[in-house]
Design a protein around this motif. Structure first.
Motif, PDB file in Angstrom:
ATOM      1  N   MET A 108       0.838  -1.190   0.000  1.00 50.68           N
ATOM      2  CA  MET A 108       0.000   0.000   0.000  1.00 50.68           C
ATOM      3  C   MET A 108       0.873   1.239   0.000  1.00 50.68           C
ATOM      4  O   MET A 108       1.884   1.302   0.703  1.00 50.68           O
ATOM      5  N   ASP A 119      -2.394   4.872  -3.113  1.00 43.86           N
ATOM      6  CA  ASP A 119      -3.676   4.252  -2.801  1.00 43.86           C
ATOM      7  C   ASP A 119      -4.563   5.225  -2.036  1.00 43.86           C
ATOM      8  O   ASP A 119      -5.783   5.226  -2.192  1.00 43.86           O
ATOM      9  N   ARG A 172      -9.427   9.143  -3.917  1.00 39.91           N
ATOM     10  CA  ARG A 172      -8.026   8.979  -3.471  1.00 39.91           C
ATOM     11  C   ARG A 172      -7.708   9.816  -2.239  1.00 39.91           C
ATOM     12  O   ARG A 172      -6.937   9.397  -1.382  1.00 39.91           O
TER      13      ARG A 172
END
Length: 207
Positions: free
Chosen positions: A1, A126, A177
């Motif tokens: 991530m 991410d 986002r």
């Protein structure tokens, strides 16, 4: 991530990055905490130039220096960490270039974004945590820290107002986002909001 923290100078990014790193580590995750510029040996040299050079640096030259740092940083540190399955917690990324060089330096924001995406081979986070803070409150925080201002911190209020407006516009354009958090809140309250968003992503990834 891949998690990035954005916001104006004095918004508390470093504090939140540290808290987030500690929480993720306690969960058993391997965390790579880094920053731009300065996340690599090459980046440290670039950081010294763009933030502490005594000579004039043109806006386009400044933008290119940040892009050069980004290309090296993503290729040699961030992508390898993500490929290993690590969590990357990063202080500033391409949104800072769009806000600072695009809006702050009054360059073309689209060109700056495209340059950054080219340098990073299209890599997007991410989640991006935007710590939003009034520019005058942020300046008061910096003044209270009794530190030597770098080239960007030393810019006038209008510059930092444009930067803040650009960050908010970026968040509005990509709400999936961005997580926008009021940086005037106590640090632990901010951290709780951030943890909730990251935990949601971790659960989603595990399903």
């Amino acid at each position: 991530m891949f998690i990035t923290l954005e916001g104006g100078d004095g918004s508390g990014k470093s504090t939140q990055a540290e808290i987030l790193e500690s929480w993720l580590t306690a969960l058993g995750r391997t965390v790579v905490r880094t920053r731009e510029p300065g996340g690599t040996e090459f980046g440290t040299e670039v950081r010294e130039i763009v933030l502490h050079s005594r000579g004039h640096i043109s806006p386009r030259a400044e933008a290119l220096l940040y892009a050069a740092d980004r290309a090296q940083h993503i290729a040699t540190k961030v992508r390898p960490a993500l490929e290993r399955g690590d969590v990357v917690v990063q202080d500033r990324y391409l949104d800072s270039s769009v806000a600072y060089q695009g809006a702050g330096r009054v360059l073309d924001a689209g060109e700056i974004r495209n340059l950054s995406l080219w340098a990073a081979e299209g890599l997007l986070p991410d989640v991006t945590i935007l710590l939003d803070l009034d520019e005058d409150v942020a300046r008061a925080r910096l003044d209270g820290a009794n530190k030597r201002f770098d080239r960007l911190e030393a810019e006038k209020s209008d510059f930092h107002r444009r930067v803040r407006e650009a960050f908010l516009a970026l968040a509005a354009a990509e709400p999936e986002r961005f997580l926008v958090v009021d940086a005037a809140l106590p640090p632990e309250e901010i951290a709780a909001v951030v943890r909730a968003r990251v935990e949601e992503l971790l659960v989603r990834r595990s399903q």
